[in-house]
Each structure stands twice: as structure tokens, then as C-alpha cells.
Design a protein around this motif. Structure first.
Motif, PDB file in Angstrom:
ATOM      1  N   LEU A   6     -28.096   0.378  -6.303  1.00 39.15           N
ATOM      2  CA  LEU A   6     -27.895   1.667  -6.977  1.00 39.15           C
ATOM      3  C   LEU A   6     -27.138   1.502  -8.289  1.00 39.15           C
ATOM      4  CD1 LEU A   6     -27.004   4.014  -3.997  1.00 39.15           C
ATOM      5  CD2 LEU A   6     -29.098   4.001  -5.346  1.00 39.15           C
ATOM      6  N   ARG A   7     -26.078   0.712  -8.262  1.00 39.56           N
ATOM      7  CA  ARG A   7     -25.317   0.457  -9.493  1.00 39.56           C
ATOM      8  C   ARG A   7     -26.199  -0.212 -10.543  1.00 39.56           C
ATOM      9  NH1 ARG A   7     -21.137  -0.629  -5.824  1.00 39.56           N
ATOM     10  NH2 ARG A   7     -21.571  -2.852  -5.844  1.00 39.56           N
ATOM     11  N   GLN A   8     -27.011  -1.153 -10.100  1.00 37.99           N
ATOM     12  CA  GLN A   8     -27.901  -1.863 -11.008  1.00 37.99           C
ATOM     13  C   GLN A   8     -28.904  -0.895 -11.649  1.00 37.99           C
ATOM     14  OE1 GLN A   8     -30.021  -5.026  -9.071  1.00 37.99           O
ATOM     15  NE2 GLN A   8     -30.953  -5.750 -10.959  1.00 37.99           N
ATOM     16  N   LEU A   9     -29.476  -0.019 -10.850  1.00 38.42           N
ATOM     17  CA  LEU A   9     -30.434   0.951 -11.362  1.00 38.42           C
ATOM     18  C   LEU A   9     -29.791   1.862 -12.401  1.00 38.42           C
ATOM     19  CD1 LEU A   9     -33.140   2.501 -11.351  1.00 38.42           C
ATOM     20  CD2 LEU A   9     -32.179   3.882  -9.489  1.00 38.42           C
ATOM     21  N   TRP A  10     -28.631   2.431 -12.071  1.00 35.27           N
ATOM     22  CA  TRP A  10     -28.008   3.380 -12.999  1.00 35.27           C
ATOM     23  C   TRP A  10     -27.481   2.691 -14.250  1.00 35.27           C
ATOM     24  CZ3 TRP A  10     -29.613   7.974 -12.949  1.00 35.27           C
ATOM     25  CH2 TRP A  10     -30.036   8.551 -11.776  1.00 35.27           C
ATOM     26  N   ALA A  11     -27.058   1.461 -14.146  1.00 32.69           N
ATOM     27  CA  ALA A  11     -26.661   0.709 -15.340  1.00 32.69           C
ATOM     28  C   ALA A  11     -27.883   0.493 -16.239  1.00 32.69           C
ATOM     29  CB  ALA A  11     -26.044  -0.630 -14.944  1.00 32.69           C
ATOM     30  N   LEU A  12     -29.001   0.197 -15.632  1.00 32.04           N
ATOM     31  CA  LEU A  12     -30.242   0.025 -16.378  1.00 32.04           C
ATOM     32  C   LEU A  12     -30.625   1.318 -17.098  1.00 32.04           C
ATOM     33  CD1 LEU A  12     -32.843  -1.555 -17.108  1.00 32.04           C
ATOM     34  CD2 LEU A  12     -33.764  -0.808 -14.917  1.00 32.04           C
ATOM     35  N   VAL A  13     -30.533   2.444 -16.414  1.00 29.67           N
ATOM     36  CA  VAL A  13     -30.859   3.738 -17.026  1.00 29.67           C
ATOM     37  C   VAL A  13     -29.945   3.998 -18.219  1.00 29.67           C
ATOM     38  CG1 VAL A  13     -30.817   6.252 -16.658  1.00 29.67           C
ATOM     39  CG2 VAL A  13     -31.851   4.740 -14.930  1.00 29.67           C
ATOM     40  N   GLU A  14     -28.668   3.741 -18.070  1.00 31.60           N
ATOM     41  CA  GLU A  14     -27.702   4.000 -19.139  1.00 31.60           C
ATOM     42  C   GLU A  14     -27.884   3.055 -20.316  1.00 31.60           C
ATOM     43  OE1 GLU A  14     -23.902   3.895 -17.241  1.00 31.60           O
ATOM     44  OE2 GLU A  14     -24.149   5.905 -16.393  1.00 31.60           O
ATOM     45  N   ARG A  56     -38.019   8.526  -7.827  1.00 29.37           N
ATOM     46  CA  ARG A  56     -38.848   9.740  -7.926  1.00 29.37           C
ATOM     47  C   ARG A  56     -38.013  11.002  -7.697  1.00 29.37           C
ATOM     48  NH1 ARG A  56     -43.988   8.826  -8.752  1.00 29.37           N
ATOM     49  NH2 ARG A  56     -44.808   6.757  -8.273  1.00 29.37           N
ATOM     50  N   SER A  57     -37.044  10.921  -6.804  1.00 24.49           N
ATOM     51  CA  SER A  57     -36.215  12.094  -6.532  1.00 24.49           C
ATOM     52  C   SER A  57     -35.179  12.348  -7.629  1.00 24.49           C
ATOM     53  CB  SER A  57     -35.520  11.956  -5.176  1.00 24.49           C
ATOM     54  OG  SER A  57     -34.517  10.970  -5.224  1.00 24.49           O
ATOM     55  N   ARG A  58     -34.969  11.362  -8.489  1.00 25.03           N
ATOM     56  CA  ARG A  58     -33.954  11.483  -9.544  1.00 25.03           C
ATOM     57  C   ARG A  58     -34.548  11.510 -10.948  1.00 25.03           C
ATOM     58  NH1 ARG A  58     -32.022  11.044  -4.995  1.00 25.03           N
ATOM     59  NH2 ARG A  58     -29.830  10.931  -4.497  1.00 25.03           N
ATOM     60  N   ILE A  59     -35.848  11.673 -11.088  1.00 24.24           N
ATOM     61  CA  ILE A  59     -36.476  11.651 -12.414  1.00 24.24           C
ATOM     62  C   ILE A  59     -35.867  12.685 -13.366  1.00 24.24           C
ATOM     63  CG2 ILE A  59     -38.629  12.152 -13.655  1.00 24.24           C
ATOM     64  CD1 ILE A  59     -40.061  10.435 -11.578  1.00 24.24           C
ATOM     65  N   PRO A  60     -35.657  13.932 -12.949  1.00 25.30           N
ATOM     66  CA  PRO A  60     -35.039  14.872 -13.894  1.00 25.30           C
ATOM     67  C   PRO A  60     -33.661  14.397 -14.369  1.00 25.30           C
ATOM     68  CG  PRO A  60     -36.010  16.066 -12.061  1.00 25.30           C
ATOM     69  CD  PRO A  60     -36.042  14.600 -11.701  1.00 25.30           C
ATOM     70  N   LEU A  61     -32.856  13.869 -13.486  1.00 22.84           N
ATOM     71  CA  LEU A  61     -31.534  13.366 -13.875  1.00 22.84           C
ATOM     72  C   LEU A  61     -31.665  12.173 -14.821  1.00 22.84           C
ATOM     73  CD1 LEU A  61     -28.470  13.326 -13.672  1.00 22.84           C
ATOM     74  CD2 LEU A  61     -28.708  11.993 -11.545  1.00 22.84           C
ATOM     75  N   ILE A  62     -32.582  11.273 -14.544  1.00 22.69           N
ATOM     76  CA  ILE A  62     -32.793  10.100 -15.415  1.00 22.69           C
ATOM     77  C   ILE A  62     -33.189  10.571 -16.819  1.00 22.69           C
ATOM     78  CG2 ILE A  62     -34.312   8.124 -15.824  1.00 22.69           C
ATOM     79  CD1 ILE A  62     -34.356   7.783 -12.700  1.00 22.69           C
ATOM     80  N   ARG A  63     -34.062  11.542 -16.892  1.00 23.23           N
ATOM     81  CA  ARG A  63     -34.478  12.058 -18.211  1.00 23.23           C
ATOM     82  C   ARG A  63     -33.342  12.798 -18.912  1.00 23.23           C
ATOM     83  NH1 ARG A  63     -39.567  10.730 -18.929  1.00 23.23           N
ATOM     84  NH2 ARG A  63     -41.038  10.668 -17.204  1.00 23.23           N
ATOM     85  N   ASP A  64     -32.531  13.523 -18.167  1.00 22.08           N
ATOM     86  CA  ASP A  64     -31.358  14.188 -18.757  1.00 22.08           C
ATOM     87  C   ASP A  64     -30.387  13.166 -19.339  1.00 22.08           C
ATOM     88  OD1 ASP A  64     -32.293  16.719 -18.153  1.00 22.08           O
ATOM     89  OD2 ASP A  64     -30.974  16.994 -16.406  1.00 22.08           O
ATOM     90  N   ILE A  65     -30.156  12.095 -18.626  1.00 24.02           N
ATOM     91  CA  ILE A  65     -29.254  11.042 -19.120  1.00 24.02           C
ATOM     92  C   ILE A  65     -29.818  10.439 -20.390  1.00 24.02           C
ATOM     93  CG2 ILE A  65     -28.368   8.727 -18.605  1.00 24.02           C
ATOM     94  CD1 ILE A  65     -28.039   9.697 -15.677  1.00 24.02           C
ATOM     95  N   ALA A  66     -31.118  10.195 -20.404  1.00 22.81           N
ATOM     96  CA  ALA A  66     -31.753   9.592 -21.586  1.00 22.81           C
ATOM     97  C   ALA A  66     -31.666  10.524 -22.794  1.00 22.81           C
ATOM     98  CB  ALA A  66     -33.198   9.256 -21.275  1.00 22.81           C
ATOM     99  N   GLN A  67     -31.716  11.829 -22.582  1.00 20.74           N
ATOM    100  CA  GLN A  67     -31.649  12.777 -23.690  1.00 20.74           C
ATOM    101  C   GLN A  67     -30.242  12.938 -24.238  1.00 20.74           C
ATOM    102  OE1 GLN A  67     -33.456  16.302 -22.012  1.00 20.74           O
ATOM    103  NE2 GLN A  67     -35.441  15.784 -22.917  1.00 20.74           N
ATOM    104  N   SER A  68     -29.255  12.634 -23.456  1.00 22.01           N
ATOM    105  CA  SER A  68     -27.869  12.840 -23.930  1.00 22.01           C
ATOM    106  C   SER A  68     -27.339  11.656 -24.688  1.00 22.01           C
ATOM    107  CB  SER A  68     -26.950  13.154 -22.766  1.00 22.01           C
ATOM    108  OG  SER A  68     -26.914  12.096 -21.837  1.00 22.01           O
TER     109      SER A  68
END
Length: 68
Positions: A6-14, A56-68
Motif C-alpha cells: 500500500l505504501r509503495q502504491l501511494w508513493a508511486l501515485v504521489e 479500482r476502488s480508489r480511482i477517484p482519489l488517485i485522480r484527485d491527488i494527481a490534479q492537486s
């Protein structure tokens, strides 16, 4: 799911460039993120399936993070 995964995924998104995340459709985004994570560590089929569902359950959050 494994906390390290999970940490690895969210670090990648950020750390990812926002235009990359925002330019992909949902399926492409899921596959791209899984490919990126699996490039850093080996995933078994259960981890891959769990990660797929989680992303898939977090796609809206991932896109929100990318937009900010």
C-alpha cells in the motif's frame, strides 16, 4: 493487503507525473500502476488481484491527488 504494498502504491501515485495519470482511462491506469508496482517487486496472482480491486476502488482519489 500488505502495508508495504500500500505504501509503495501511494508513493508511486504521489511521485508520478499528473498528466500521465490523468491521460489514462480507468483500465489503462489500473494496468499501468500494477505494472509499475510489479516492476519494483514481484507480485503473486493473489496480490495482483487484490491490488487491482484496491486501485479500482480508489480511482477517484488517485485522480484527485494527481490534479492537486
Amino acid at each position: 493487503m500488505n502495508p508495504h504494498l500500500l505504501r509503495q502504491l501511494w508513493a508511486l501515485v504521489e511521485q508520478s507525473q499528473s498528466h500521465r495519470i490523468l491521460s489514462l482511462d480507468d483500465n489503462s491506469l489500473v494496468h499501468w500502476l500494477i505494472d509499475q508496482v510489479s516492476g519494483e517487486r514481484s507480485l503473486d496472482t493473489v496480490e495482483t488481484a487484490n491490488l487491482n480491486c484496491y486501485i479500482r476502488s480508489r480511482i477517484p482519489l488517485i485522480r484527485d491527488i494527481a490534479q492537486s
